[in-house]
Design a protein around this motif. Structure first.
Motif, short mmCIF file in Angstrom:
data_model
loop_
_atom_site.label_atom_id
_atom_site.label_comp_id
_atom_site.label_asym_id
_atom_site.label_seq_id
_atom_site.Cartn_x
_atom_site.Cartn_y
_atom_site.Cartn_z
N GLY A 307 1.28 -0.85 0.15
CA GLY A 307 -0.26 0.03 0.32
C GLY A 307 0.67 1.43 0.65
O GLY A 307 0.18 2.64 -0.54
N GLY A 308 1.81 0.92 0.94
CA GLY A 308 2.77 2.37 0.32
C GLY A 308 3.94 2.64 -0.94
O GLY A 308 5.13 3.66 -0.99
N GLN A 309 3.43 1.50 -1.34
CA GLN A 309 3.98 1.80 -2.91
C GLN A 309 3.47 2.69 -3.87
O GLN A 309 2.17 2.73 -4.14
CB GLN A 309 4.88 0.33 -3.98
N PHE A 310 4.65 3.29 -5.28
CA PHE A 310 3.78 4.61 -5.47
C PHE A 310 4.33 4.26 -6.91
O PHE A 310 6.19 4.39 -7.26
CB PHE A 310 4.34 5.99 -5.23
N ALA A 311 3.57 4.06 -8.72
CA ALA A 311 4.53 4.48 -9.71
C ALA A 311 4.77 5.72 -10.06
O ALA A 311 4.56 6.61 -9.34
CB ALA A 311 2.98 4.10 -10.00
N PRO A 312 5.86 5.80 -10.98
CA PRO A 312 6.93 6.53 -11.28
C PRO A 312 6.45 7.84 -11.83
O PRO A 312 5.77 7.66 -12.95
CB PRO A 312 8.25 6.00 -11.80
N THR A 313 5.08 9.40 -11.62
CA THR A 313 4.93 10.02 -12.10
C THR A 313 5.18 11.15 -12.08
O THR A 313 6.14 12.02 -10.31
CB THR A 313 3.18 9.77 -11.59
N GLY A 323 -3.75 4.98 0.96
CA GLY A 323 -5.20 3.85 1.26
C GLY A 323 -4.29 2.93 1.75
O GLY A 323 -4.96 2.18 1.38
N SER A 324 -2.90 2.71 2.82
CA SER A 324 -2.11 1.74 2.49
C SER A 324 -3.20 1.48 3.63
O SER A 324 -3.45 2.17 5.34
CB SER A 324 -1.46 2.68 2.74
N ASP A 325 -2.83 0.23 4.74
CA ASP A 325 -3.77 -0.85 5.65
C ASP A 325 -2.00 -0.63 6.54
O ASP A 325 -2.67 -0.22 7.38
CB ASP A 325 -4.86 -1.82 5.59
N ALA A 342 15.98 -28.82 -1.72
CA ALA A 342 16.45 -27.68 -2.21
C ALA A 342 16.62 -26.98 -2.43
O ALA A 342 16.11 -26.46 -4.01
CB ALA A 342 17.65 -28.42 -2.15
N GLY A 343 17.42 -25.69 -2.57
CA GLY A 343 17.30 -23.70 -2.94
C GLY A 343 15.38 -23.63 -3.62
O GLY A 343 15.54 -22.63 -4.25
N PHE A 344 15.04 -24.04 -2.65
CA PHE A 344 13.08 -23.50 -2.38
C PHE A 344 13.32 -22.35 -2.35
O PHE A 344 13.12 -21.33 -1.06
CB PHE A 344 12.64 -24.86 -1.99
N LYS A 345 12.48 -21.46 -2.98
CA LYS A 345 12.17 -19.88 -2.67
C LYS A 345 10.68 -19.45 -2.44
O LYS A 345 9.68 -20.54 -3.18
CB LYS A 345 12.62 -18.91 -3.54
N TRP A 346 10.38 -18.58 -1.25
CA TRP A 346 8.63 -18.58 -1.51
C TRP A 346 8.84 -16.99 -1.59
O TRP A 346 9.62 -15.99 -2.42
CB TRP A 346 8.55 -18.95 -0.49
N ILE A 347 7.44 -16.54 -2.59
CA ILE A 347 6.59 -15.16 -2.91
C ILE A 347 6.20 -14.99 -1.82
O ILE A 347 5.38 -15.09 -1.56
CB ILE A 347 5.67 -15.89 -4.51
N PRO A 348 6.44 -13.63 -1.64
CA PRO A 348 5.72 -12.99 -0.53
C PRO A 348 4.59 -12.83 -1.17
O PRO A 348 4.50 -12.47 -2.45
CB PRO A 348 6.79 -11.41 -0.13
N ALA A 349 3.41 -12.42 0.08
CA ALA A 349 1.93 -12.54 -0.90
C ALA A 349 1.57 -10.71 -0.83
O ALA A 349 1.07 -10.44 -2.34
CB ALA A 349 1.47 -12.25 0.23
N GLY A 350 3.06 -9.31 -0.88
CA GLY A 350 2.94 -8.44 -1.54
C GLY A 350 2.42 -8.52 -3.24
O GLY A 350 2.61 -7.44 -3.60
N LEU A 351 3.78 -9.85 -3.75
CA LEU A 351 3.40 -9.77 -4.56
C LEU A 351 2.92 -10.79 -5.74
O LEU A 351 3.72 -10.77 -7.20
CB LEU A 351 5.74 -10.07 -4.95
N CYS A 352 2.16 -11.16 -4.86
CA CYS A 352 1.00 -12.40 -5.41
C CYS A 352 0.78 -11.58 -6.96
O CYS A 352 -0.39 -10.48 -5.87
CB CYS A 352 0.75 -13.34 -5.03
#
Length: 352
Positions: A307-313, A323-325, A342-352
């Motif tokens: 919610g705190g991410q801004f697109a470059p404008t 509107g960030s929670d 081995a070598g397994f990585k998880w995807i953060p929910a913020g990136l799903c």
């Protein structure tokens, strides 16, 4: 359970022990209930926070071909499990390796012929030099004989006939012509050797170019077979036999779901995560598996919120439009049906 225990205590006090309810006793019981239940809830949220905002996800790969061509055969059924490296589909080869291979063989044959021609030309140079040396020796001899005849004629014209003098001069001229011809032959032999060397360099330079073409043709031929990038399944084939495929990401042949592992992420309020650290135990309940409890470990807490991410404008960020929670993502690793690979990585929910 806490509420039931609290109600039971109240019933025992007023119904069993028959304590007379006064304003102070009621107020004390209310305060005790608030501290007993609310305190446990507060401690619970700080030590073992709970959330229902959890997602599980898997890696998805767009099956984009590397080469252009028509689909020749489809070997994998949609939504059927395949293993890494299994053949999914084949594309009709657009490059013929045999044709380029024939060109390479012809180019190498040209190199052999050019080397033979250069060897022949180099052999002709010593022969031409020997002929020139012989012609020069004969020319020197003819010049000497002509000079002797002229000297005898000057001393005594009757001692030698005019015919012999003319013959000596003619032999000298023929020897001069032979020398010139031998020099021209030597120059021609040297020029032929230079041309043969240039032809050899040209033939040799063509071989790497054709070898590169052959490597490119072999690579394209290998890319005509689309393999599974991992264990998983194709969820939606967009092609059938005869479909023209092009190497564009906007026109994939299908979508491949990698099931090598499952990513699990959940979001919590920031103040609930003050005591959560990597390695803490995690309990998960998933809707598709009612009644089953899955255990895991905290991988890490992501110190950022989408919610705190801004697109470059060119507009200055306005707090009213954020509107960030303020929720932070917590990543946990757990394979639903086995151990973490081995070598397994998880995807953060913020990136799903």
């Amino acid at each position: 359970m806490l509420i039931i225990v609290y109600v039971a205590i109240v019933l025992v006090l007023f119904k069993v022990l028959r304590i007379k309810p006064t304003a102070y006793i009621i107020a004390a019981l209310i305060v005790a209930g608030v501290f007993m239940i609310g305190g446990v809830v507060v401690v619970w949220t700080q030590s073992a926070p709970i959330t229902d905002k959890m997602v599980t996800s898997q890696y998805v790969v767009q099956l984009v071909p590397y080469v252009k061509g028509q689909v020749k055969a489809i070997h994998a059924e949609a939504n059927q499990r395949v293993k890494k490296g299994d053949l999914l589909l084949e594309i009709d080869p657009a490059h013929t390796v045999n044709q380029v291979g024939a060109q390479l063989a012809a180019s190498k044959a040209n190199v052999v012929q050019a080397e033979a021609a250069l060897a022949t030309a180099k052999t002709a140079i010593p022969n031409a030099q020997a002929i020139l040396a012989k012609a020069k020796a004969a020319d020197e001899l003819a010049k000497t004989q002509e000079q002797i005849a002229l000297n005898i004629q000057r001393v005594d014209k009757a001692a030698i006939s005019q015919l012999n003098v003319a013959k000596a001069a003619q032999e000298r001229q023929e020897a001069d012509a032979a020398v010139q011809q031998a020099e021209a032959g030597l120059a021609q032999a040297q020029a032929s050797a230079q041309q043969a060397a240039a032809a050899l360099l040209t033939a040799q330079s063509n071989v790497p170019a054709i070898e590169a073409q052959l490597d490119d043709a072999r690579f394209n031929l290998a890319q005509c077979k689309m393999m599974a990038p991992g264990d998983g399944y194709v969820t939606n084939w967009q092609v059938q036999i005869g479909t023209m495929l092009v190497p564009l990401p906007l026109a994939p042949a299908g979508t491949f779901v990698n099931v090598s592992g499952t990513a699990v992420a959940a979001v919590f309020p920031q103040n609930w995560l003050s005591n959560v650290e990597p390695g803490d135990d995690v309990e998960m309940v998933l809707n598709p598996y009612p009644g089953r409890l899955f255990l895991g470990k905290v991988d890490y807490v992501i110190p950022a919120t989408g919610g705190g991410q801004f697109a470059p404008t060119g507009t200055i960020p306005n707090a009213a439009k954020i509107g960030s929670d303020g929720l932070y993502a917590v990543q946990s690793w757990r394979r639903l049906f086995g151990q973490r690979p081995a070598g397994f990585k998880w995807i953060p929910a913020g990136l799903c």
